[in-house]
Design an enzyme around this catalytic site. Structure first.
Site, short mmCIF file in Angstrom:
data_model
loop_
_atom_site.label_atom_id
_atom_site.label_comp_id
_atom_site.label_asym_id
_atom_site.label_seq_id
_atom_site.Cartn_x
_atom_site.Cartn_y
_atom_site.Cartn_z
N ARG A 32 79.19 43.19 62.55
CA ARG A 32 79.06 42.63 63.91
C ARG A 32 78.66 44.05 64.87
NH1 ARG A 32 83.82 43.13 67.00
NH2 ARG A 32 85.48 43.85 65.59
N GLY A 33 78.36 43.64 65.92
CA GLY A 33 78.08 44.80 66.97
C GLY A 33 77.26 45.77 66.73
N ILE A 34 77.75 47.09 66.93
CA ILE A 34 76.84 48.24 66.83
C ILE A 34 76.75 48.35 65.32
CG2 ILE A 34 76.83 50.97 66.89
CD1 ILE A 34 77.93 50.55 69.72
N ASP A 38 89.78 47.16 54.21
CA ASP A 38 90.40 47.74 55.26
C ASP A 38 90.48 49.25 54.97
OD1 ASP A 38 92.59 48.61 56.95
OD2 ASP A 38 93.90 47.11 56.29
N VAL A 39 89.91 49.86 56.07
CA VAL A 39 89.67 51.45 55.82
C VAL A 39 91.02 52.13 56.04
CG1 VAL A 39 87.17 51.12 56.71
CG2 VAL A 39 89.24 51.71 58.30
N TYR A 53 92.49 56.61 71.44
CA TYR A 53 90.93 56.65 71.11
C TYR A 53 90.17 57.75 71.17
CZ TYR A 53 86.11 54.15 71.02
OH TYR A 53 85.14 53.89 70.65
N LYS A 104 87.98 59.93 68.34
CA LYS A 104 86.60 60.04 68.22
C LYS A 104 86.49 61.77 68.50
CE LYS A 104 85.31 55.83 68.00
NZ LYS A 104 84.64 55.30 66.60
N ILE A 125 77.57 50.78 75.91
CA ILE A 125 76.51 49.94 75.26
C ILE A 125 76.80 48.59 75.18
CG2 ILE A 125 75.59 49.46 72.71
CD1 ILE A 125 75.38 52.42 73.90
N ARG A 143 82.79 44.02 88.31
CA ARG A 143 83.05 45.26 88.81
C ARG A 143 83.15 46.54 88.19
NH1 ARG A 143 88.39 43.21 92.30
NH2 ARG A 143 88.65 42.58 90.11
#
Length: 255
Positions: A33-35, A69-70, A161, A165, A194, A205
């Site tokens: 899914r997603g990216i 599951d990583v 996060y 990263k 993204i 907003r």
């Protein structure tokens, strides 16, 4: 080659000084899914053999899916064995699987911090380590970590996060210094804001405010991220190692 040709149909044909296209065995973690899905479909369209991991929700019919599951080393090993049996040893790894658990620093628990690190950073390490076994023997490998502008810019409420990263950048450079001589490179693609289900769910907003920090004044697409990954997976990128490629409309410039 005409613009309508599929690269897979012209495999082995070098054009105008460019190396010939080679179809590789690719694994995209979190590619259902997603990216991750956009990356998987782009690489499949390029002519590669593509498998994706998922955590039980399944994979689209047009992609080979394996449950993984990583955060579990044994599960990672099983997933790689399934992919190897289906399409051969993994030559291109896209470590995309990740989660976010944002919170103010004073309210972030150790459990929440460690959960994100274990998935986003240590999970990527587990996959890269497993992939490197056969990559070194074949003397070819592309390890592509999906990072984030947060890892360079340091977005608030994302200590876990951002740390994970940012860690991918250091890991990619360490791997490249160690393994580039064996034909194995590691790089990072760092998306910014993204258009995904997650960002579309944000308050309007917040979405509008994000554009204030983006020189391009628009939201990026998952397909644009996939384009950068496609290049790094190609024969054209053989001399690129330890690089960070932002796909963020200029949001993280200078970081």
């Amino acid at each position: 080659m005409t613009v309508t040709d599929n690269p897979a149909d012209t495999a082995g044909e070098a054009t105008a000084g460019r190396p010939a296209f080679v179809s590789r065995s690719v694994l995209v973690t979190g590619g259902n899914r997603g990216i991750g899905l956009a990356i998987a479909r782009r690489l499949a369209a390029d002519g590669h053999k593509v498998a994706v991991t998922h955590r039980g929700s399944g994979a689209p019919d047009d992609l080979f899916g394996v449950q993984c599951d990583v955060t579990d080393s044994a599960a990672v090993d099983r997933a790689f064995k399934e992919v190897e049996e289906h399409q051969g040893p993994v030559e291109v790894l896209v470590a995309n699987a990740g989660i976010s658990k944002d919170a103010f620093l004073m309210r972030m628990t150790e459990e929440r911090f460690e959960e994100v690190i274990n998935t986003n950073l240590t999970g990527a390490f587990r996959c890269a380590q497993r992939a490197s076994r056969t990559m070194q023997r074949k003397r070819f490998g592309r390890i592509i970590f999906i990072g984030s502008v947060s890892g360079m810019w340091g977005i608030g409420n994302q200590a876990n996060y951002a740390a994970a990263k940012a860690g991918l950048i250091g890991m990619a450079r360490s791997i490249s210094r160690e393994l580039a001589k064996a034909g194995v490179t590691a790089n990072v693609v760092a998306p910014g804001y993204i258009d995904t289900e997650m960002t579309r769910a944000l308050d309007e907003r917040i979405q509008a405010g994000a554009l204030d920090f983006i020189p391009a004044k628009r939201v990026g697409t998952a397909e644009e991220v996939a384009g950068a990954v496609s290049f790094l997976a190609s024969e054209d990128a053989s001399y690129i190692a330890g690089a960070v490629i932002p796909v963020d409309g200029g949001m993280g410039m200078g970081h």
